[in-house]
Motif scaffolding. Structure first.
Motif, PDB file in Angstrom:
ATOM      1  N   ASP A  57       0.848  -1.199   0.000  1.00 31.33           N
ATOM      2  CA  ASP A  57       0.000   0.000   0.000  1.00 31.33           C
ATOM      3  C   ASP A  57       0.880   1.245   0.000  1.00 31.33           C
ATOM      4  N   GLU A  63       3.257   1.745   2.188  1.00 28.51           N
ATOM      5  CA  GLU A  63       3.813   1.889   3.533  1.00 28.51           C
ATOM      6  C   GLU A  63       4.345   0.543   4.020  1.00 28.51           C
ATOM      7  N   THR A  64       3.474  -0.456   3.970  1.00 27.50           N
ATOM      8  CA  THR A  64       3.868  -1.799   4.396  1.00 27.50           C
ATOM      9  C   THR A  64       3.632  -2.748   3.233  1.00 27.50           C
ATOM     10  N   LYS A  96       0.722   1.737  -4.944  1.00 23.63           N
ATOM     11  CA  LYS A  96      -0.309   0.844  -4.427  1.00 23.63           C
ATOM     12  C   LYS A  96      -0.524  -0.256  -5.445  1.00 23.63           C
ATOM     13  N   GLY A 127      -7.195  -3.184   1.873  1.00 20.77           N
ATOM     14  CA  GLY A 127      -6.100  -2.688   2.712  1.00 20.77           C
ATOM     15  C   GLY A 127      -5.126  -1.829   1.915  1.00 20.77           C
ATOM     16  N   GLU A 168      -6.974   1.507   1.147  1.00 23.44           N
ATOM     17  CA  GLU A 168      -7.183   2.371   2.318  1.00 23.44           C
ATOM     18  C   GLU A 168      -5.891   2.688   3.058  1.00 23.44           C
ATOM     19  N   GLY A 169      -4.789   2.058   2.650  1.00 23.36           N
ATOM     20  CA  GLY A 169      -3.511   2.329   3.308  1.00 23.36           C
ATOM     21  C   GLY A 169      -3.381   1.668   4.663  1.00 23.36           C
ATOM     22  N   ASN A 170      -4.133   0.577   4.892  1.00 21.00           N
ATOM     23  CA  ASN A 170      -3.988  -0.155   6.158  1.00 21.00           C
ATOM     24  C   ASN A 170      -3.783  -1.650   5.921  1.00 21.00           C
ATOM     25  N   GLU A 199      -2.989  -4.210   8.690  1.00 21.14           N
ATOM     26  CA  GLU A 199      -4.024  -4.737   9.589  1.00 21.14           C
ATOM     27  C   GLU A 199      -4.766  -5.929   8.997  1.00 21.14           C
ATOM     28  N   ARG A 200      -4.490  -6.271   7.734  1.00 20.21           N
ATOM     29  CA  ARG A 200      -5.247  -7.339   7.065  1.00 20.21           C
ATOM     30  C   ARG A 200      -4.570  -8.685   7.271  1.00 20.21           C
TER      31      ARG A 200
END
Ligand code: AMP
Ligand code: GLY
Length: 425
Positions: free
Chosen positions: A206, A208-209, A271, A316, A319-321, A324-325
């Motif tokens: 994404d 970021e991670t 992304k 994920g 949404e940039g998270n 958490e998935r």
């Protein structure tokens, strides 16, 4: 969610198969799709670079996300196109913007990126038409074989491995002075030849991670024993037995982390997928290339091993998270055998009726180059026709099953390699 997949090959069939299993899915569309993707969703007759058409369709059908299969629309800026329009910018696109897509769209860009971020890769230098003479001199000081790469997209044909200095000089001249690959070879990367075993690692990020997807190895040559002309890929296996935990942790530390960090440092939003083509040289990873999409036929082996909901992962990313998935991978082995048209990768005929797909019971049949003719029959419509993927407890069983199941499908001129993966056993 209503989802639109862009593309028409085996890779997009595998994406459609996997997404069709998601509890989050409402409607699935594939543009343009093939004769097999209709079992998972609705085909939409649009070209992958028809951004206006794709946008109009997405608005009309309430599409919530676009998943881009091939590189061409990404390199041409489909993601930027959506972001730039007020009425489209809230429809997330899975796949990088143009800037990030340069990792595949320009070999020179990707080499500079790797150098800047200390990512292990073959030593290289780039030359253009104005520095051809320097390039010819540079060649004289290099060891053989030597690799010449057209900078731009050249439909998988832009990489030449030259065994002699004469050949290298002639090819460099043809690429730069005579535009052998058109605009794509207006810059050429001259690169050291790496020895070792190739494999690919796929990352979903994404920006970021990231999640590291299963590793895969594809078989590029047309002939058994990996001989003859290069193709898009004749089969694949996942996981790759020689990519053990020690090697993969080197890949993560030396390649994946610096790649994601490098994108952030350079201010390149990203992304989507990163496909890292690697050489395992005496246990150390070197990057051969980046692609900004999934591989084909690697996807057909990789996605069936992912147990998590792919749409949840894509949400994920959007949404940039992503961190958490949840993400889990099956320990089973996947083998894909690609069935092609007689004559491929040279000239081949299309329109051959395909029969007996229903005889395949233990494998997944992913359509690639297929269509439905006027009489309603499923016929061949490309070089790579069908990818047969099986998932089994061990590699040997998987190899036998996939090969046997490819033998059960018929069309005039069919060909497939019966040795995929057996080199590793
Ligand atoms: P690419 O289009 O960059 O994937 O290159 C096509 C193929 O050429 C790769 O899959 C490798 O088999 C081979 N290749 C590319 N670069 C090198 C290199 N530096 N050393 C050895 N083989 C290479
Ligand atoms: N199978 C190699 C590729 O998709 O580029």
């Amino acid at each position: 969610m209503n989802i639109l997949i862009i593309g028409s090959g085996g890779r997009e069939s595998a994406l459609a198969y996997k997404i069709s299993q998601s509890p989050k899915l409402s409607q699935l569309f594939i543009a343009p799709g093939n004769a097999g993707t209709t079992q998972y969703g609705h085909n939409v007759p649009l070209k992958v670079t028809d951004f206006d058409g794709i946008a109009a369709f997405a608005l009309e059908h309430g599409v919530d996300m676009i998943i881009v299969g091939p590189e061409e629309p990404l390199v041409k800026g489909i993601h930027d196109y959506f972001l730039a329009r007020e009425d489209l910018k809230n429809i997330p696109v899975i796949g990088p913007q143009q800037h990030g897509a340069q990792l595949e769209g320009s070999k020179d860009f990707s080499k500079q990126f790797m150098a800047r971020h200390h990512i292990p890769t073959a030593a290289s230098r780039s030359f253009d038409r104005s520095t051809l003479a320097d390039g010819l001199t540079y060649l004289e000081y290099q060891s053989l074989p030597i690799v010449l790469k057209a900078d731009g997209l050249a439909a998988g044909k832009g990489v030449l491995i030259c065994e002699t200095l004469e050949d290298a000089k002639a090819e460099l001249t043809a690429m730069l002075a005579d535009a052998k690959f058109g605009e794509a070879s207006s810059t050429v990367v001259i690169e050291e030849f790496l020895t070792g075993i190739e494999l690919s690692v796929f990352v979903l990020t994404d920006g970021e991670t990231y999640k590291v997807l299963p590793s895969a190895k594809d078989y590029k040559r047309i002939g058994e024993g990996d001989t003859g002309l290069n193709t898009g890929g004749m089969g694949s296996i996942s996981p790759v037995p020689f990519a053990d935990e020690a090697f993969l942790s080197k890949v993560e530390e030396r390649v994946i982390k610096p790649t994601i960090d490098g994108l952030k440092k350079d201010g390149i939003p990203y992304k989507g997928f990163i496909f890292i083509g690697l050489m395992n040289t005496a246990g150390d990873p070197y990057v051969i290339e980046y692609n900004v999409r999934l591989g084909d036929p690697e996807t057909e082996s990789v996605l069936p091993r992912i147990e998590s909901d792919l749409l949840d992962l894509f949400s994920g990313v959007a949404e940039g998270n992503l961190a958490e998935r949840s993400f889990s991978v099956s320990p089973k082995t996947a083998v894909t055998v690609m069935m092609v048209s007689g004559g491929y990768p040279g000239n081949y005929e299309s329109g051959k009726v395909i029969t007996n797909i229903e005889n395949v019971k233990e494998s997944i049949v992913f359509h690639a180059g297929t269509t439905v003719d006027e009489a309603g029959q499923v016929v061949t419509a490309g070089g790579r026709v069908i990818a047969v993927t099986t998932l089994q407890d061990d590699l040997f069983t998987a190899l036998q099953q996939a090969t046997a199941d490819a033998g059960r499908i018929f069309y005039e001129g069919k060909y497939f390699r019966t040795d995929i993966g057996f080199d590793i056993i």
